[in-house]
Design a protein around this motif. Sequence first.
Motif, PDB file in Angstrom:
ATOM      1  N   GLY A  38     -11.159  -8.576  -0.008  1.00 39.73           N
ATOM      2  CA  GLY A  38     -10.193  -9.406   0.681  1.00 39.73           C
ATOM      3  C   GLY A  38     -10.743  -9.775   2.054  1.00 39.73           C
ATOM      4  O   GLY A  38     -11.553  -9.041   2.616  1.00 39.73           O
ATOM      5  N   CYS A  39     -10.283 -10.895   2.588  1.00 42.72           N
ATOM      6  CA  CYS A  39     -10.787 -11.297   3.900  1.00 42.72           C
ATOM      7  C   CYS A  39      -9.833 -12.295   4.546  1.00 42.72           C
ATOM      8  O   CYS A  39      -8.837 -12.710   3.941  1.00 42.72           O
ATOM      9  CB  CYS A  39     -12.174 -11.910   3.780  1.00 42.72           C
ATOM     10  SG  CYS A  39     -12.155 -13.518   2.956  1.00 42.72           S
ATOM     11  N   GLY A  40     -10.155 -12.698   5.769  1.00 46.49           N
ATOM     12  CA  GLY A  40      -9.353 -13.723   6.436  1.00 46.49           C
ATOM     13  C   GLY A  40      -9.663 -13.792   7.915  1.00 46.49           C
ATOM     14  O   GLY A  40     -10.453 -13.010   8.439  1.00 46.49           O
ATOM     15  N   PHE A  88      -2.350  -9.133   8.243  1.00 50.74           N
ATOM     16  CA  PHE A  88      -3.174  -9.105   9.462  1.00 50.74           C
ATOM     17  C   PHE A  88      -4.176 -10.238   9.548  1.00 50.74           C
ATOM     18  O   PHE A  88      -4.932 -10.335  10.510  1.00 50.74           O
ATOM     19  CB  PHE A  88      -3.887  -7.748   9.580  1.00 50.74           C
ATOM     20  CG  PHE A  88      -4.163  -7.094   8.249  1.00 50.74           C
ATOM     21  CD1 PHE A  88      -3.237  -6.200   7.711  1.00 50.74           C
ATOM     22  CD2 PHE A  88      -5.324  -7.381   7.546  1.00 50.74           C
ATOM     23  CE1 PHE A  88      -3.470  -5.605   6.472  1.00 50.74           C
ATOM     24  CE2 PHE A  88      -5.556  -6.776   6.313  1.00 50.74           C
ATOM     25  CZ  PHE A  88      -4.619  -5.892   5.760  1.00 50.74           C
ATOM     26  N   THR A  89      -4.242 -11.094   8.518  1.00 49.67           N
ATOM     27  CA  THR A  89      -5.149 -12.241   8.587  1.00 49.67           C
ATOM     28  C   THR A  89      -4.393 -13.513   8.212  1.00 49.67           C
ATOM     29  O   THR A  89      -3.463 -13.488   7.406  1.00 49.67           O
ATOM     30  CB  THR A  89      -6.346 -12.061   7.615  1.00 49.67           C
ATOM     31  OG1 THR A  89      -5.853 -11.647   6.344  1.00 49.67           O
ATOM     32  CG2 THR A  89      -7.339 -11.044   8.133  1.00 49.67           C
ATOM     33  N   GLN A 104     -13.367   2.621   1.418  1.00 52.77           N
ATOM     34  CA  GLN A 104     -13.417   1.207   1.796  1.00 52.77           C
ATOM     35  C   GLN A 104     -14.513   0.989   2.803  1.00 52.77           C
ATOM     36  O   GLN A 104     -14.935   1.909   3.501  1.00 52.77           O
ATOM     37  CB  GLN A 104     -12.100   0.798   2.474  1.00 52.77           C
ATOM     38  CG  GLN A 104     -10.996   0.420   1.524  1.00 52.77           C
ATOM     39  CD  GLN A 104      -9.839  -0.209   2.264  1.00 52.77           C
ATOM     40  OE1 GLN A 104      -9.646   0.027   3.450  1.00 52.77           O
ATOM     41  NE2 GLN A 104      -9.069  -1.015   1.562  1.00 52.77           N
ATOM     42  N   SER A 127      -8.604  -0.496   8.128  1.00 57.04           N
ATOM     43  CA  SER A 127      -8.236  -1.477   9.164  1.00 57.04           C
ATOM     44  C   SER A 127      -7.760  -0.757  10.426  1.00 57.04           C
ATOM     45  O   SER A 127      -7.846  -1.307  11.530  1.00 57.04           O
ATOM     46  CB  SER A 127      -7.125  -2.399   8.658  1.00 57.04           C
ATOM     47  OG  SER A 127      -7.501  -3.022   7.451  1.00 57.04           O
ATOM     48  N   ARG A 178      -3.998   6.314  -1.202  1.00 59.29           N
ATOM     49  CA  ARG A 178      -2.790   5.587  -1.619  1.00 59.29           C
ATOM     50  C   ARG A 178      -2.086   6.338  -2.741  1.00 59.29           C
ATOM     51  O   ARG A 178      -2.745   6.865  -3.639  1.00 59.29           O
ATOM     52  CB  ARG A 178      -3.145   4.167  -2.082  1.00 59.29           C
ATOM     53  CG  ARG A 178      -3.577   3.309  -0.911  1.00 59.29           C
ATOM     54  CD  ARG A 178      -3.785   1.877  -1.284  1.00 59.29           C
ATOM     55  NE  ARG A 178      -4.558   1.211  -0.228  1.00 59.29           N
ATOM     56  CZ  ARG A 178      -4.981  -0.035  -0.269  1.00 59.29           C
ATOM     57  NH1 ARG A 178      -4.707  -0.772  -1.320  1.00 59.29           N
ATOM     58  NH2 ARG A 178      -5.673  -0.557   0.717  1.00 59.29           N
ATOM     59  N   PHE A 183      -2.617 -11.400   3.391  1.00 60.67           N
ATOM     60  CA  PHE A 183      -2.622 -10.106   4.081  1.00 60.67           C
ATOM     61  C   PHE A 183      -1.874 -10.313   5.381  1.00 60.67           C
ATOM     62  O   PHE A 183      -1.988 -11.379   5.994  1.00 60.67           O
ATOM     63  CB  PHE A 183      -4.056  -9.633   4.382  1.00 60.67           C
ATOM     64  CG  PHE A 183      -4.882  -9.394   3.147  1.00 60.67           C
ATOM     65  CD1 PHE A 183      -4.680  -8.268   2.360  1.00 60.67           C
ATOM     66  CD2 PHE A 183      -5.867 -10.306   2.776  1.00 60.67           C
ATOM     67  CE1 PHE A 183      -5.445  -8.057   1.218  1.00 60.67           C
ATOM     68  CE2 PHE A 183      -6.628 -10.099   1.636  1.00 60.67           C
ATOM     69  CZ  PHE A 183      -6.416  -8.968   0.861  1.00 60.67           C
ATOM     70  N   GLN A 226       0.846  -1.194   0.000  1.00 56.58           N
ATOM     71  CA  GLN A 226       0.000   0.000   0.000  1.00 56.58           C
ATOM     72  C   GLN A 226       0.882   1.245   0.000  1.00 56.58           C
ATOM     73  O   GLN A 226       1.439   1.616   1.021  1.00 56.58           O
ATOM     74  CB  GLN A 226      -0.909   0.002   1.239  1.00 56.58           C
ATOM     75  CG  GLN A 226      -1.784  -1.244   1.312  1.00 56.58           C
ATOM     76  CD  GLN A 226      -2.609  -1.299   2.586  1.00 56.58           C
ATOM     77  OE1 GLN A 226      -2.409  -0.518   3.508  1.00 56.58           O
ATOM     78  NE2 GLN A 226      -3.541  -2.234   2.629  1.00 56.58           N
ATOM     79  N   HIS A 257      -5.889   2.199   4.619  1.00 56.06           N
ATOM     80  CA  HIS A 257      -7.071   1.333   4.698  1.00 56.06           C
ATOM     81  C   HIS A 257      -7.809   1.653   5.993  1.00 56.06           C
ATOM     82  O   HIS A 257      -7.259   2.304   6.885  1.00 56.06           O
ATOM     83  CB  HIS A 257      -6.694  -0.158   4.629  1.00 56.06           C
ATOM     84  CG  HIS A 257      -5.591  -0.572   5.560  1.00 56.06           C
ATOM     85  ND1 HIS A 257      -5.029  -1.814   5.532  1.00 56.06           N
ATOM     86  CD2 HIS A 257      -4.937   0.109   6.561  1.00 56.06           C
ATOM     87  CE1 HIS A 257      -4.083  -1.903   6.461  1.00 56.06           C
ATOM     88  NE2 HIS A 257      -4.016  -0.746   7.083  1.00 56.06           N
ATOM     89  N   GLU A 268     -14.822  -1.945   5.768  1.00 55.42           N
ATOM     90  CA  GLU A 268     -14.235  -3.148   6.330  1.00 55.42           C
ATOM     91  C   GLU A 268     -15.104  -3.655   7.458  1.00 55.42           C
ATOM     92  O   GLU A 268     -15.817  -2.891   8.103  1.00 55.42           O
ATOM     93  CB  GLU A 268     -12.818  -2.844   6.861  1.00 55.42           C
ATOM     94  CG  GLU A 268     -11.864  -2.482   5.755  1.00 55.42           C
ATOM     95  CD  GLU A 268     -10.422  -2.808   6.102  1.00 55.42           C
ATOM     96  OE1 GLU A 268     -10.157  -3.295   7.207  1.00 55.42           O
ATOM     97  OE2 GLU A 268      -9.565  -2.557   5.234  1.00 55.42           O
ATOM     98  N   ALA A 282     -12.061 -10.870   9.481  1.00 60.93           N
ATOM     99  CA  ALA A 282     -12.127  -9.499   8.988  1.00 60.93           C
ATOM    100  C   ALA A 282     -12.253  -9.556   7.472  1.00 60.93           C
ATOM    101  O   ALA A 282     -11.866 -10.536   6.836  1.00 60.93           O
ATOM    102  CB  ALA A 282     -10.883  -8.712   9.382  1.00 60.93           C
ATOM    103  N   PHE A 283     -12.856  -8.512   6.921  1.00 58.84           N
ATOM    104  CA  PHE A 283     -12.942  -8.423   5.461  1.00 58.84           C
ATOM    105  C   PHE A 283     -12.910  -6.949   5.082  1.00 58.84           C
ATOM    106  O   PHE A 283     -13.178  -6.078   5.915  1.00 58.84           O
ATOM    107  CB  PHE A 283     -14.223  -9.096   4.939  1.00 58.84           C
ATOM    108  CG  PHE A 283     -15.487  -8.558   5.562  1.00 58.84           C
ATOM    109  CD1 PHE A 283     -16.127  -7.439   5.041  1.00 58.84           C
ATOM    110  CD2 PHE A 283     -16.022  -9.176   6.697  1.00 58.84           C
ATOM    111  CE1 PHE A 283     -17.285  -6.950   5.629  1.00 58.84           C
ATOM    112  CE2 PHE A 283     -17.182  -8.683   7.292  1.00 58.84           C
ATOM    113  CZ  PHE A 283     -17.820  -7.575   6.753  1.00 58.84           C
ATOM    114  N   GLY A 284     -12.544  -6.689   3.842  1.00 58.47           N
ATOM    115  CA  GLY A 284     -12.492  -5.297   3.412  1.00 58.47           C
ATOM    116  C   GLY A 284     -12.710  -5.189   1.912  1.00 58.47           C
ATOM    117  O   GLY A 284     -12.217  -6.022   1.150  1.00 58.47           O
TER     118      GLY A 284
HETATM  119  N1  PHE Z   1      -7.131  -3.844   4.528  1.00 57.26           N
HETATM  120  C1  PHE Z   1      -7.074  -4.624   3.322  1.00 57.26           C
HETATM  121  C2  PHE Z   1      -6.734  -3.731   2.150  1.00 57.26           C
HETATM  122  O1  PHE Z   1      -6.925  -2.565   2.232  1.00 57.26           O
HETATM  123  C3  PHE Z   1      -8.377  -5.340   3.053  1.00 57.26           C
HETATM  124  C4  PHE Z   1      -8.643  -6.408   4.038  1.00 57.26           C
HETATM  125  C5  PHE Z   1      -9.364  -6.120   5.196  1.00 57.26           C
HETATM  126  C6  PHE Z   1      -8.187  -7.681   3.829  1.00 57.26           C
HETATM  127  C7  PHE Z   1      -9.582  -7.113   6.124  1.00 57.26           C
HETATM  128  C8  PHE Z   1      -8.426  -8.666   4.737  1.00 57.26           C
HETATM  129  C9  PHE Z   1      -9.121  -8.377   5.872  1.00 57.26           C
HETATM  130  O2  PHE Z   1      -6.263  -4.215   1.156  1.00 57.26           O
END
Ligand code: PHE
Length: 336
Positions: free
Chosen positions: A278-280, A246-247, A205, A167, A191, A244, A149, A165, A207, A301-303
Amino acid sequence: MLENIAAMIEEVNKFTSTNKDEIETFRLKFNGKKGILNDLFEEFKKVPNENKKDAGQKVNALKQAFQQKLDELKTATKTETISVKEDLTRPGFPLELGTRHPISLVKNRISDIFKSIGFAVADGPEIEDDWHNFTALNLPEYHPARDMQDTFFIEKDPDVLLRTHTSSVQIRYMEENKPPIRILAPGRVFRNEAISSRSHCIFHQIEGLYIDKNVSYADLKQTLQFFTKELFGKSKIRLRPSYFPFTEPSAEVDVYWGLNSETDYRITKGTGWLEIMGCGMVDPAVLQNVNINPDEFSGFAFGMGIERIVMLLHQMGDIRMFFENDKRMLEQFKSL
Ligand code: PHE
């Protein structure tokens, strides 16, 4: 004419109309180029000297009466126009109503879907520190994934930056609240990317974060399936392995859109699958960073990028449109 002045003064004093045209005719009759007052002055010039004093007084009396009448009329017509302005029975001017921006419309739709299954909306700052945007999300200094990023920095050492993000909002929320946690974090992110039809340096976004006891990957998949069914009317999804920081595990979510690339230009590769987010499962290291015990709690989490979702839903081909705010584009969302 001089001998009729008394009658003229009476005529002046009697005039009462507030009609603009009648007032103008009245003014011209006395004070116009060929009006009575000019005629009287002409006549006055020819009056023999011994009568001039008397004649002059008469003409002046008429002139004064006329001036006084004009002043009266002026205040009368002024109050008349004011009272017209205050006439509350007059129909109003048609007011043009604006439209909600498509980003807001879709953000609200997505929020409503997740609210219906217990998620609450959380908020956070657009200007962030390194901890909330990177380090706490398992992206320590010099971690190569930071390059995923491209970041706009405002200050260095300690770093102040525009969040890349939302997050960061999840970290802030977990620092302040204990599980169970079910939140959505919608917002603007930044970004340092080249602007094109597909990407922009500013976008939005949304999330989601769910932390509780025994939250599993199956819960994640079911939640996303419910979401795609509600938003797109399509529940066939696949989770493609991804990365990612964080996941763990991480995945990209694809929705099966259909194969008819003849009629739907959004399908380019001919596979029928479209990536939407994206997620995890939240990495235990992230939970530790915000003092949540990973042996007791787990979560997902997902975004997703809101622009991308709007483009899919409304068949829009250029992300730059969202920031140009051309009225012809905005007005097409009037009925939504
Ligand atoms: N924060 C990630 C992004 O901006 C998206 C994401 C969020 C992915 C949460 C996984 C879990 O690309």
